[in-house]
Motif scaffolding. Structure first.
Motif, PDB file in Angstrom:
ATOM      1  N   ALA A  44      40.719  41.655  21.505  1.00  0.00           N
ATOM      2  CA  ALA A  44      41.037  41.563  22.938  1.00  0.00           C
ATOM      3  C   ALA A  44      41.763  42.825  23.406  1.00  0.00           C
ATOM      4  N   PHE A  45      41.520  43.163  24.678  1.00  0.00           N
ATOM      5  CA  PHE A  45      42.146  44.351  25.285  1.00  0.00           C
ATOM      6  C   PHE A  45      43.599  44.008  25.622  1.00  0.00           C
ATOM      7  N   SER A  46      44.537  44.725  25.025  1.00  0.00           N
ATOM      8  CA  SER A  46      45.973  44.447  25.216  1.00  0.00           C
ATOM      9  C   SER A  46      46.663  45.569  26.000  1.00  0.00           C
ATOM     10  N   LYS A  47      47.927  45.356  26.302  1.00  0.00           N
ATOM     11  CA  LYS A  47      48.705  46.340  27.072  1.00  0.00           C
ATOM     12  C   LYS A  47      48.929  47.620  26.273  1.00  0.00           C
ATOM     13  N   GLU A  48      48.909  47.523  24.942  1.00  0.00           N
ATOM     14  CA  GLU A  48      49.097  48.703  24.079  1.00  0.00           C
ATOM     15  C   GLU A  48      47.931  49.682  24.222  1.00  0.00           C
ATOM     16  N   ASP A  49      46.746  49.153  24.540  1.00  0.00           N
ATOM     17  CA  ASP A  49      45.573  50.022  24.714  1.00  0.00           C
ATOM     18  C   ASP A  49      45.677  50.861  25.983  1.00  0.00           C
ATOM     19  N   ASN A  50      46.388  50.355  26.993  1.00  0.00           N
ATOM     20  CA  ASN A  50      46.559  51.099  28.245  1.00  0.00           C
ATOM     21  C   ASN A  50      48.004  50.920  28.743  1.00  0.00           C
ATOM     22  N   PRO A  51      48.980  51.614  28.102  1.00  0.00           N
ATOM     23  CA  PRO A  51      50.407  51.391  28.444  1.00  0.00           C
ATOM     24  C   PRO A  51      50.792  51.901  29.836  1.00  0.00           C
ATOM     25  N   ARG A  52      50.098  52.883  30.366  1.00  0.00           N
ATOM     26  CA  ARG A  52      50.468  53.486  31.648  1.00  0.00           C
ATOM     27  C   ARG A  52      49.897  52.719  32.855  1.00  0.00           C
ATOM     28  N   GLY A  53      48.986  51.802  32.637  1.00  0.00           N
ATOM     29  CA  GLY A  53      48.408  51.022  33.737  1.00  0.00           C
ATOM     30  C   GLY A  53      47.337  51.783  34.506  1.00  0.00           C
ATOM     31  N   LEU A  54      47.053  51.319  35.723  1.00  0.00           N
ATOM     32  CA  LEU A  54      45.995  51.901  36.551  1.00  0.00           C
ATOM     33  C   LEU A  54      46.586  52.856  37.581  1.00  0.00           C
ATOM     34  N   LEU A  55      45.791  53.848  37.959  1.00  0.00           N
ATOM     35  CA  LEU A  55      46.263  54.861  38.915  1.00  0.00           C
ATOM     36  C   LEU A  55      46.317  54.306  40.341  1.00  0.00           C
ATOM     37  N   GLU A  56      45.252  53.583  40.746  1.00  0.00           N
ATOM     38  CA  GLU A  56      45.158  53.085  42.115  1.00  0.00           C
ATOM     39  C   GLU A  56      44.845  51.596  42.134  1.00  0.00           C
ATOM     40  N   GLU A  57      45.176  50.982  43.261  1.00  0.00           N
ATOM     41  CA  GLU A  57      44.856  49.562  43.441  1.00  0.00           C
ATOM     42  C   GLU A  57      43.421  49.419  43.950  1.00  0.00           C
ATOM     43  N   SER A  58      42.738  48.384  43.462  1.00  0.00           N
ATOM     44  CA  SER A  58      41.370  48.095  43.923  1.00  0.00           C
ATOM     45  C   SER A  58      41.273  46.610  44.263  1.00  0.00           C
ATOM     46  N   SER A  59      40.459  46.295  45.253  1.00  0.00           N
ATOM     47  CA  SER A  59      40.355  44.896  45.705  1.00  0.00           C
ATOM     48  C   SER A  59      38.921  44.556  46.080  1.00  0.00           C
ATOM     49  N   PHE A  60      38.619  43.263  46.002  1.00  0.00           N
ATOM     50  CA  PHE A  60      37.312  42.730  46.383  1.00  0.00           C
ATOM     51  C   PHE A  60      37.527  41.487  47.229  1.00  0.00           C
ATOM     52  N   ALA A  61      36.642  41.282  48.213  1.00  0.00           N
ATOM     53  CA  ALA A  61      36.726  40.092  49.078  1.00  0.00           C
ATOM     54  C   ALA A  61      35.337  39.475  49.204  1.00  0.00           C
ATOM     55  N   THR A  62      35.301  38.165  49.362  1.00  0.00           N
ATOM     56  CA  THR A  62      34.030  37.447  49.566  1.00  0.00           C
ATOM     57  C   THR A  62      34.242  36.286  50.530  1.00  0.00           C
ATOM     58  N   LEU A  63      33.221  35.996  51.325  1.00  0.00           N
ATOM     59  CA  LEU A  63      33.277  34.880  52.268  1.00  0.00           C
ATOM     60  C   LEU A  63      32.845  33.593  51.579  1.00  0.00           C
ATOM     61  N   PHE A  64      33.286  32.455  52.089  1.00  0.00           N
ATOM     62  CA  PHE A  64      32.861  31.158  51.531  1.00  0.00           C
ATOM     63  C   PHE A  64      32.454  30.240  52.688  1.00  0.00           C
ATOM     64  N   PRO A  65      31.523  29.281  52.434  1.00  0.00           N
ATOM     65  CA  PRO A  65      31.069  28.387  53.505  1.00  0.00           C
ATOM     66  C   PRO A  65      32.151  27.375  53.906  1.00  0.00           C
ATOM     67  N   LYS A  66      31.952  26.753  55.058  1.00  0.00           N
ATOM     68  CA  LYS A  66      32.945  25.839  55.628  1.00  0.00           C
ATOM     69  C   LYS A  66      33.169  24.608  54.746  1.00  0.00           C
ATOM     70  N   TYR A  67      32.077  24.102  54.104  1.00  0.00           N
ATOM     71  CA  TYR A  67      32.215  22.881  53.300  1.00  0.00           C
ATOM     72  C   TYR A  67      33.029  23.087  52.025  1.00  0.00           C
ATOM     73  N   ARG A  68      33.298  24.353  51.636  1.00  0.00           N
ATOM     74  CA  ARG A  68      34.082  24.629  50.419  1.00  0.00           C
ATOM     75  C   ARG A  68      35.582  24.739  50.720  1.00  0.00           C
TER      76      ARG A  68
END
Length: 381
Positions: A44-68
């Motif tokens: 499994a990918f652990s924090k030791e493999d990438n101790p410095r973290g990510l450079l920038e924030e990234s986001s995703f959005a999706t719409l959902f139908p009314k019945y959900r």
């Protein structure tokens, strides 16, 4: 300058010794190198493999139908809890009808945002939270197959989609067992969650079903492949000889036209030119008649036709008054009252009846029986 030469020679000798000391690669089978050992998992990918973290924030959005909306409201705290373990924020906007996931400063896994995006996509496609949360695992993937645009006719599309589900969901259940995937058919999409090899098979079956190939054929092939995979000898061989080959049968035969046009034999000569009205009049001599004479002839022809039609109509009317032909009356033959009685024959019958007793044999039969008994006695002696 003189001291540099022996130093260079010493370093060169050390390098040659180091090369000679390198361990030689062991002679291994190619099949062993290509095959993955059973039960092996990538760490499994652990924090030791990438101790410095990510450079920038990234986001995703999706719409959902009314019945959900109602379901997502209930399970959203669980979604946030599952994503917070991987340091990913999740927000639910009920006004816009959208779900958003974004990374934080603490996020260390660069691929977790893609898995979070797939999670909200699956939730929007009516997949339950218990199944959708599996996508956060490393060995699980998902595939959302769009089937809405594959069939133009709406009724045909509904029938084929129902064929994929099967009676009481039996076809879908069989496909899930064979591919080790969770499959959800909803509207114009089919969502599948499971291993990569299973997702590949699911996509093939779904697309074939929408192309009017019954899923039972693909299920049979998958069952045979499953049995062949158990045999260690057949793993490296081609399986084409074992797999069934289904031939396409065109059930709807082409309707033959009622009026069949028979092609005429080809002739280089053109057809004869049809006679015009003037030619016909010249042939009969009408062309040279006066207008009054022509008019008189036409009137005579019309009167003759009228008279013929009148006579035909009168005959049909008179048919109702013509009596049908009656069959000739046949007189019944008079029964003969005189009956001839043969007295002599009756007397003979009475004599025979008297001589015979009920169940008794006749005189001739008794003699024959006596003779047969005597013969038997003689044979015994």
């Amino acid at each position: 300058m003189a001291s540099s030469k022996p130093d260079g020679q010493a370093t060169a000798s050390r390098k040659s010794e180091f090369r000679s000391q390198k361990p030689k690669p062991e002679s291994r089978d190619e099949s062993e190198l290509l095959t993955v050992p059973d039960g092996w998992k990538e760490p499994a990918f652990s924090k030791e493999d990438n101790p410095r973290g990510l450079l920038e924030e990234s986001s995703f959005a999706t719409l959902f139908p009314k019945y959900r909306e109602a379901y997502l409201k209930e399970c959203w705290p669980l979604v946030q809890k599952a994503l917070s373990e991987h340091h990913v924020n999740a927000t639910l906007d009920l006004i816009e009808g959208s779900m958003t996931v974004c990374t934080t400063k603490k996020t260390f896994d660069p691929y977790i945002i893609i898995r979070a995006r797939d999670l909200i996509k699956l939730l929007a496609r009516s997949v339950s939270f218990e199944q959708a949360v599996r996508i956060l695992q490393d060995d699980v993937a998902c595939d959302i197959i769009k089937i809405g645009s594959l069939v133009r006719n709406k009724e045909r599309f509904v029938k084929r989609r129902q064929r994929l589900i099967g009676p009481k969901g039996s076809t879908l259940k069989a496909l899930e067992l064979l591919t080790n995937c969770y499959i959800m058919v909803q509207g114009n999409t089919v969502s599948a969650i499971g291993p990569f090899s299973g997702l590949k098979e699911v996509r093939k079956v779904v697309l074939d079903t929408m192309k009017n190939i019954h899923p039972i054929y693909n299920i049979k092939t998958l069952m045979i492949k499953r049995e062949l995979a158990k045999d260690s000898e057949l793993r490296s061989q081609s399986w084409e000889r074992f797999l069934p080959q289904f031939k396409h049968k065109n059930v709807n035969k082409r309707k033959e036209p009622k009026k069949k046009t028979v092609k005429k034999e080809y002739t280089p000569f053109p057809p004869p030119q049809p006679e015009s009205q003037i030619d016909k009049e010249l042939a009969t001599g009408e062309y040279f008649l006066k207008a009054s004479q022509k008019k008189r002839q036409k009137m005579e022809a019309i009167k003759a036709k009228q008279a013929e039609a009148l006579s035909r109509r009168q005959e049909e009317r008179n048919k109702a008054f013509i009596p049908p032909k009656e069959k000739p009356v046949v007189k019944p033959k008079e029964a003969s009252t005189e009956t001839k009685i043969d007295v002599a024959a009756i007397k003979e019958k009475v004599k025979k009846a008297k001589s015979k007793k009920l169940g008794a044999l006749t005189a001739e039969e008794v003699k024959l029986k006596m003779e047969a008994d005597e013969k038997k006695k003689k044979k015994k002696k």
